[in-house]
Design a protein around this motif. Sequence first.
Motif, PDB file in Angstrom:
ATOM      1  N   TYR A 113     -18.176 -35.132   9.531  1.00  0.00           N
ATOM      2  CA  TYR A 113     -19.529 -34.681   9.164  1.00  0.00           C
ATOM      3  C   TYR A 113     -20.082 -35.444   7.969  1.00  0.00           C
ATOM      4  O   TYR A 113     -21.099 -36.136   8.072  1.00  0.00           O
ATOM      5  CB  TYR A 113     -19.539 -33.179   8.890  1.00  0.00           C
ATOM      6  CG  TYR A 113     -20.849 -32.701   8.294  1.00  0.00           C
ATOM      7  CD1 TYR A 113     -22.073 -33.029   8.902  1.00  0.00           C
ATOM      8  CD2 TYR A 113     -20.897 -31.947   7.128  1.00  0.00           C
ATOM      9  CE1 TYR A 113     -23.287 -32.615   8.360  1.00  0.00           C
ATOM     10  CE2 TYR A 113     -22.099 -31.519   6.591  1.00  0.00           C
ATOM     11  CZ  TYR A 113     -23.286 -31.855   7.199  1.00  0.00           C
ATOM     12  OH  TYR A 113     -24.479 -31.445   6.659  1.00  0.00           O
ATOM     13  N   LEU A 114     -19.384 -35.381   6.830  1.00  0.00           N
ATOM     14  CA  LEU A 114     -19.923 -36.037   5.639  1.00  0.00           C
ATOM     15  C   LEU A 114     -19.984 -37.549   5.805  1.00  0.00           C
ATOM     16  O   LEU A 114     -20.827 -38.209   5.196  1.00  0.00           O
ATOM     17  CB  LEU A 114     -19.101 -35.662   4.410  1.00  0.00           C
ATOM     18  CG  LEU A 114     -19.252 -34.215   3.936  1.00  0.00           C
ATOM     19  CD1 LEU A 114     -18.389 -33.963   2.711  1.00  0.00           C
ATOM     20  CD2 LEU A 114     -20.713 -33.888   3.630  1.00  0.00           C
ATOM     21  N   CYS A 154     -15.528 -29.509  16.381  1.00  0.00           N
ATOM     22  CA  CYS A 154     -16.733 -28.846  16.893  1.00  0.00           C
ATOM     23  C   CYS A 154     -17.643 -28.406  15.754  1.00  0.00           C
ATOM     24  O   CYS A 154     -18.871 -28.551  15.836  1.00  0.00           O
ATOM     25  CB  CYS A 154     -16.350 -27.629  17.739  1.00  0.00           C
ATOM     26  SG  CYS A 154     -15.552 -28.027  19.308  1.00  0.00           S
ATOM     27  N   GLY A 155     -17.046 -27.884  14.680  1.00  0.00           N
ATOM     28  CA  GLY A 155     -17.850 -27.480  13.530  1.00  0.00           C
ATOM     29  C   GLY A 155     -18.600 -28.659  12.936  1.00  0.00           C
ATOM     30  O   GLY A 155     -19.779 -28.558  12.582  1.00  0.00           O
ATOM     31  N   ALA A 156     -17.927 -29.807  12.840  1.00  0.00           N
ATOM     32  CA  ALA A 156     -18.562 -30.999  12.279  1.00  0.00           C
ATOM     33  C   ALA A 156     -19.696 -31.497  13.169  1.00  0.00           C
ATOM     34  O   ALA A 156     -20.763 -31.887  12.682  1.00  0.00           O
ATOM     35  CB  ALA A 156     -17.521 -32.101  12.076  1.00  0.00           C
ATOM     36  N   LYS A 157     -19.483 -31.502  14.487  1.00  0.00           N
ATOM     37  CA  LYS A 157     -20.520 -31.987  15.402  1.00  0.00           C
ATOM     38  C   LYS A 157     -21.725 -31.057  15.402  1.00  0.00           C
ATOM     39  O   LYS A 157     -22.875 -31.511  15.469  1.00  0.00           O
ATOM     40  CB  LYS A 157     -19.954 -32.140  16.824  1.00  0.00           C
ATOM     41  CG  LYS A 157     -19.016 -33.318  16.986  1.00  0.00           C
ATOM     42  CD  LYS A 157     -19.714 -34.642  16.695  1.00  0.00           C
ATOM     43  CE  LYS A 157     -18.811 -35.832  16.892  1.00  0.00           C
ATOM     44  NZ  LYS A 157     -19.465 -37.117  16.557  1.00  0.00           N
ATOM     45  N   HIS A 158     -21.497 -29.741  15.323  1.00  0.00           N
ATOM     46  CA  HIS A 158     -22.612 -28.810  15.181  1.00  0.00           C
ATOM     47  C   HIS A 158     -23.381 -29.103  13.891  1.00  0.00           C
ATOM     48  O   HIS A 158     -24.617 -29.075  13.866  1.00  0.00           O
ATOM     49  CB  HIS A 158     -22.100 -27.361  15.150  1.00  0.00           C
ATOM     50  CG  HIS A 158     -21.915 -26.741  16.494  1.00  0.00           C
ATOM     51  ND1 HIS A 158     -20.954 -27.151  17.391  1.00  0.00           N
ATOM     52  CD2 HIS A 158     -22.570 -25.722  17.097  1.00  0.00           C
ATOM     53  CE1 HIS A 158     -21.020 -26.408  18.472  1.00  0.00           C
ATOM     54  NE2 HIS A 158     -22.005 -25.541  18.326  1.00  0.00           N
ATOM     55  N   LYS A 161     -25.682 -32.152  14.131  1.00  0.00           N
ATOM     56  CA  LYS A 161     -26.912 -31.851  14.870  1.00  0.00           C
ATOM     57  C   LYS A 161     -27.942 -31.179  13.959  1.00  0.00           C
ATOM     58  O   LYS A 161     -29.110 -31.581  13.909  1.00  0.00           O
ATOM     59  CB  LYS A 161     -26.604 -30.964  16.071  1.00  0.00           C
ATOM     60  CG  LYS A 161     -27.833 -30.560  16.893  1.00  0.00           C
ATOM     61  CD  LYS A 161     -27.412 -29.747  18.097  1.00  0.00           C
ATOM     62  CE  LYS A 161     -28.642 -29.284  18.889  1.00  0.00           C
ATOM     63  NZ  LYS A 161     -29.460 -28.307  18.163  1.00  0.00           N
ATOM     64  N   GLY A 162     -27.522 -30.159  13.213  1.00  0.00           N
ATOM     65  CA  GLY A 162     -28.448 -29.479  12.312  1.00  0.00           C
ATOM     66  C   GLY A 162     -28.950 -30.392  11.212  1.00  0.00           C
ATOM     67  O   GLY A 162     -30.144 -30.386  10.862  1.00  0.00           O
ATOM     68  N   PHE A 163     -28.056 -31.189  10.652  1.00  0.00           N
ATOM     69  CA  PHE A 163     -28.418 -32.149   9.609  1.00  0.00           C
ATOM     70  C   PHE A 163     -29.444 -33.156  10.130  1.00  0.00           C
ATOM     71  O   PHE A 163     -30.454 -33.434   9.475  1.00  0.00           O
ATOM     72  CB  PHE A 163     -27.146 -32.867   9.140  1.00  0.00           C
ATOM     73  CG  PHE A 163     -27.386 -34.122   8.351  1.00  0.00           C
ATOM     74  CD1 PHE A 163     -27.837 -34.056   7.045  1.00  0.00           C
ATOM     75  CD2 PHE A 163     -27.150 -35.368   8.909  1.00  0.00           C
ATOM     76  CE1 PHE A 163     -28.051 -35.219   6.307  1.00  0.00           C
ATOM     77  CE2 PHE A 163     -27.364 -36.527   8.186  1.00  0.00           C
ATOM     78  CZ  PHE A 163     -27.814 -36.453   6.878  1.00  0.00           C
ATOM     79  N   ARG A 168     -34.958 -35.445  10.558  1.00  0.00           N
ATOM     80  CA  ARG A 168     -36.066 -35.845  11.437  1.00  0.00           C
ATOM     81  C   ARG A 168     -37.368 -35.171  10.989  1.00  0.00           C
ATOM     82  O   ARG A 168     -38.429 -35.814  10.939  1.00  0.00           O
ATOM     83  CB  ARG A 168     -35.756 -35.483  12.888  1.00  0.00           C
ATOM     84  CG  ARG A 168     -36.850 -35.917  13.871  1.00  0.00           C
ATOM     85  CD  ARG A 168     -36.533 -35.474  15.297  1.00  0.00           C
ATOM     86  NE  ARG A 168     -35.331 -36.113  15.801  1.00  0.00           N
ATOM     87  CZ  ARG A 168     -34.202 -35.473  16.083  1.00  0.00           C
ATOM     88  NH1 ARG A 168     -34.121 -34.153  15.906  1.00  0.00           N
ATOM     89  NH2 ARG A 168     -33.162 -36.130  16.546  1.00  0.00           N
ATOM     90  N   THR A 169     -37.309 -33.899  10.664  1.00  0.00           N
ATOM     91  CA  THR A 169     -38.527 -33.199  10.254  1.00  0.00           C
ATOM     92  C   THR A 169     -39.053 -33.730   8.921  1.00  0.00           C
ATOM     93  O   THR A 169     -40.265 -33.783   8.694  1.00  0.00           O
ATOM     94  CB  THR A 169     -38.294 -31.679  10.161  1.00  0.00           C
ATOM     95  OG1 THR A 169     -37.233 -31.405   9.237  1.00  0.00           O
ATOM     96  CG2 THR A 169     -37.937 -31.100  11.522  1.00  0.00           C
TER      97      THR A 169
END
Length: 332
Positions: A113-114, A154-158, A161-163, A168-169
């Motif tokens: 993730y990081l 799975c936690g990292a991939k989720h 996605k949120g990051f 993007r916004t």
Amino acid sequence: MLEEKVVVVTGASGGVGRAVVRLLGEKGAKVALIARGETGLATAATEVGTLGGTAKVFPADVADQAQVEAAADAVEKELGPIDVWINVAFSSVFARFLDVEPAEFERTTAVTYLGYVWGTRAALRRMMPRNQGVVVQTGSALAYRGIPLQSAYCGAKHAIKGFTESIRTELLNEGSDVKITMVQLPAVNTPQFDWVMSRLRRHPQPVPPIFQPEVAAQAIVHAAEHPSRREYWVGGSTVGTIVAERLIPGILDRYLGAYGVKSQLTDEKPTGVANLWEPADQTRDYGAHGSFDSRAKSRSPQVWLSQHRNHLLAAAAGGMATAALAALRRRR
């Protein structure tokens, strides 16, 4: 479209990242290869040059923000301004959650993730002042649906996605021309299953159906060339998983509770190799493929349909319009 462009790829020494840099070499890109395993990196760089591109090796641990920043500085000094940054690097532990040590969970999160956070930060710090550039995040169907034995991954991939959605916004809010997109992958035949840390009694495997890393690489490079799409889904299994998670998550829980563990195990013993703390390819080059070549698919019709969706919709609309005009003429 990527000829002479400067493209950074993390996790470039093996697996999907290795397949990506080979394809970039074919396209004549200037490829910056980031990973820890210097043997794999050196061979990957040779392959890029043989295929027609330019390659430079920048060894770094993506979990270390300072190393990522230093690598980005070196890339721009040696190759020029970064046009595309592709995050691929990850690590994990195959085990039931309570069998994963806290330090191992933290390390998986830091790399998987990081590593994307620091890569994206390094890219945006250089791209945004120029108001151009592309960031591609290599995701997974597991960014939408968690499965047993892979809680840290799975936690990292989720989280990725949120990051990515948050970034993007912000880019949209600022009216920036920098693009960020994500490619959600299916199970892929990579060395991950040969070198990932495992506490299982049997050798782990991808959840079938399994695809070759070249299928993933083609989708990732296509996303780099066409970043206006917010996401690309690779493989019918990815589409099915994401749709099922949206429609019948409770049923999917029960199904994975019953079959999710067994589907990830072979009849063989684990290799005993683990790349969580040290690179497995420090002295050996693993390449792009894992040990499931005989079972892996080299094509995905769904990928072609996804990449040509707009053309297909336009063709369908044109066909409907033609049919409507023909019907009107007949009525006259």
